[in-house]
Design an enzyme around this catalytic site. Structure first.
Site, PDB file in Angstrom:
ATOM      1  N   ASP A  22      -6.424  29.673  57.279  1.00  0.00           N
ATOM      2  CA  ASP A  22      -5.085  29.079  57.225  1.00  0.00           C
ATOM      3  C   ASP A  22      -4.019  30.152  57.036  1.00  0.00           C
ATOM      4  OD1 ASP A  22      -3.222  27.061  57.251  1.00  0.00           O
ATOM      5  OD2 ASP A  22      -3.612  26.375  55.208  1.00  0.00           O
ATOM      6  N   ARG A  26       2.582  30.826  59.103  1.00  0.00           N
ATOM      7  CA  ARG A  26       3.476  31.431  58.097  1.00  0.00           C
ATOM      8  C   ARG A  26       3.475  32.949  58.182  1.00  0.00           C
ATOM      9  NH1 ARG A  26       0.794  28.509  53.433  1.00  0.00           N
ATOM     10  NH2 ARG A  26      -0.572  27.931  55.140  1.00  0.00           N
ATOM     11  N   HIS A  39      -1.751  33.380  65.547  1.00  0.00           N
ATOM     12  CA  HIS A  39      -3.103  33.032  65.996  1.00  0.00           C
ATOM     13  C   HIS A  39      -3.782  34.245  66.646  1.00  0.00           C
ATOM     14  CE1 HIS A  39      -2.287  29.029  64.811  1.00  0.00           C
ATOM     15  NE2 HIS A  39      -1.486  28.734  65.808  1.00  0.00           N
ATOM     16  N   LEU A 133     -26.688  36.988  62.369  1.00  0.00           N
ATOM     17  CA  LEU A 133     -25.734  35.959  61.918  1.00  0.00           C
ATOM     18  C   LEU A 133     -25.570  34.856  62.967  1.00  0.00           C
ATOM     19  CD1 LEU A 133     -23.301  35.157  59.939  1.00  0.00           C
ATOM     20  CD2 LEU A 133     -21.865  36.396  61.554  1.00  0.00           C
TER      21      LEU A 133
END
Ligand code: FPP
Length: 247
Positions: A22, A26, A39, A133
């Site tokens: 998140d 901002r 982004h 992973l």
């Protein structure tokens, strides 16, 4: 950075880390740039954190890349996010292979634009043999969508007679969820100072440790992941028991 890395006990790492990435918007605003710039820089953090998790030997990393609610963002931003997804997956496949990372996805993928679905399936296919992973992208995902579609599936199976209501226990439900192949995350990280779960893995995080940091996602680097892990390892996970019972 080394200071935090040294503090991590490699024998007590979480198997699965879930992240709510998140603060891209901002972060961009603070830099006087459009949201999409946030982004784009968020992708750098995705790369860095995936690499760090792979280096540490974390087995599963689930990133909340697009929620079912994100469709209500301005059309331009949604298009940019979908474009970024296609571009990133295409560009990163070779790096994923180099790092032995297997790509997976959870969510209502059939509603993504065809191009995004193609890129995603291609990325998943091309990395399917990797054994390190597992990087799981939550795309067009929300817990309420997942739980509702799981209930539909179980109700149908019950109607067909292939499942008996007595068989429906917690393990059975877990096995029908989008995350059936993965263990529950022991640690959930949310960046940007918000302390919400936003419809993310609500069944799976029943016993997860929650870690919130003020750092915006595009600024989140390896050191921040190390700090989260040190903090996680300092906690006592009691699973409803008393402290004494754990000794
Ligand atoms: C939240 O920040 C971020 C998102 C909704 C999207 C996350 C996407 C990326 C990091 C890029 C694409 C990912 C991959 C895996 C290729 P926000 O926009 O809600 O920020 P704000 O709360 O400051 O507005």
């Amino acid at each position: 950075m080394q200071e935090y890395l040294n503090k991590i006990d490699k024998d007590r790492l979480p198997e699965h880390i879930a992240v709510i990435m998140d603060g891209n918007g901002r972060w961009a605003k603070a830099h006087g740039k459009p949201r999409v710039f946030g982004h784009k820089n968020g992708v750098k953090s995705v790369r860095e954190i995936s690499e760090a998790a792979a280096e540490l030997g974390i087995e599963y990393l689930t990133l909340y890349a697009f929620s079912t609610e994100n469709w209500s963002r301005p059309a331009l931003e949604v298009t940019a996010l979908m474009g970024l997804l296609v571009e990133t997956i295409r560009k990163e496949v070779s790096t994923l292979n180099k790092n032995n990372i297997r790509l997976k996805a959870i969510g209502d993928l059939s509603k993504l634009p065809q191009k995004s679905q193609n890129a995603l399936l291609e990325g998943i296919e091309k990395t399917s043999k990797n054994t390190g992973l597992t990087l799981i992208l939550a795309l067009n995902y929300s817990s309420r969508w997942e739980i509702t579609s799981t209930i539909q599936k179980i109700a149908q199976a019950s109607k067909d007679g292939s499942v008996n209501p007595d068989q429906i226990n917690e393990a059975f439900v877990s096995q029908q969820l989008a995350t059936a192949d993965y263990p529950d995350p022991e640690l959930l990280i949310r960046t940007s100072g918000e302390q919400r779960l936003s419809n993310y893995l609500l069944w799976q995080i029943a016993y997860s440790e929650l870690y919130f940091t003020d750092v915006f996602w595009p600024d989140f680097r390896k050191v921040h992941l190390y700090k989260a892990l040190v903090n996680y390892q300092g906690r006592e996970r009691r699973f409803g028991k008393t402290s004494e019972q754990l000794k």
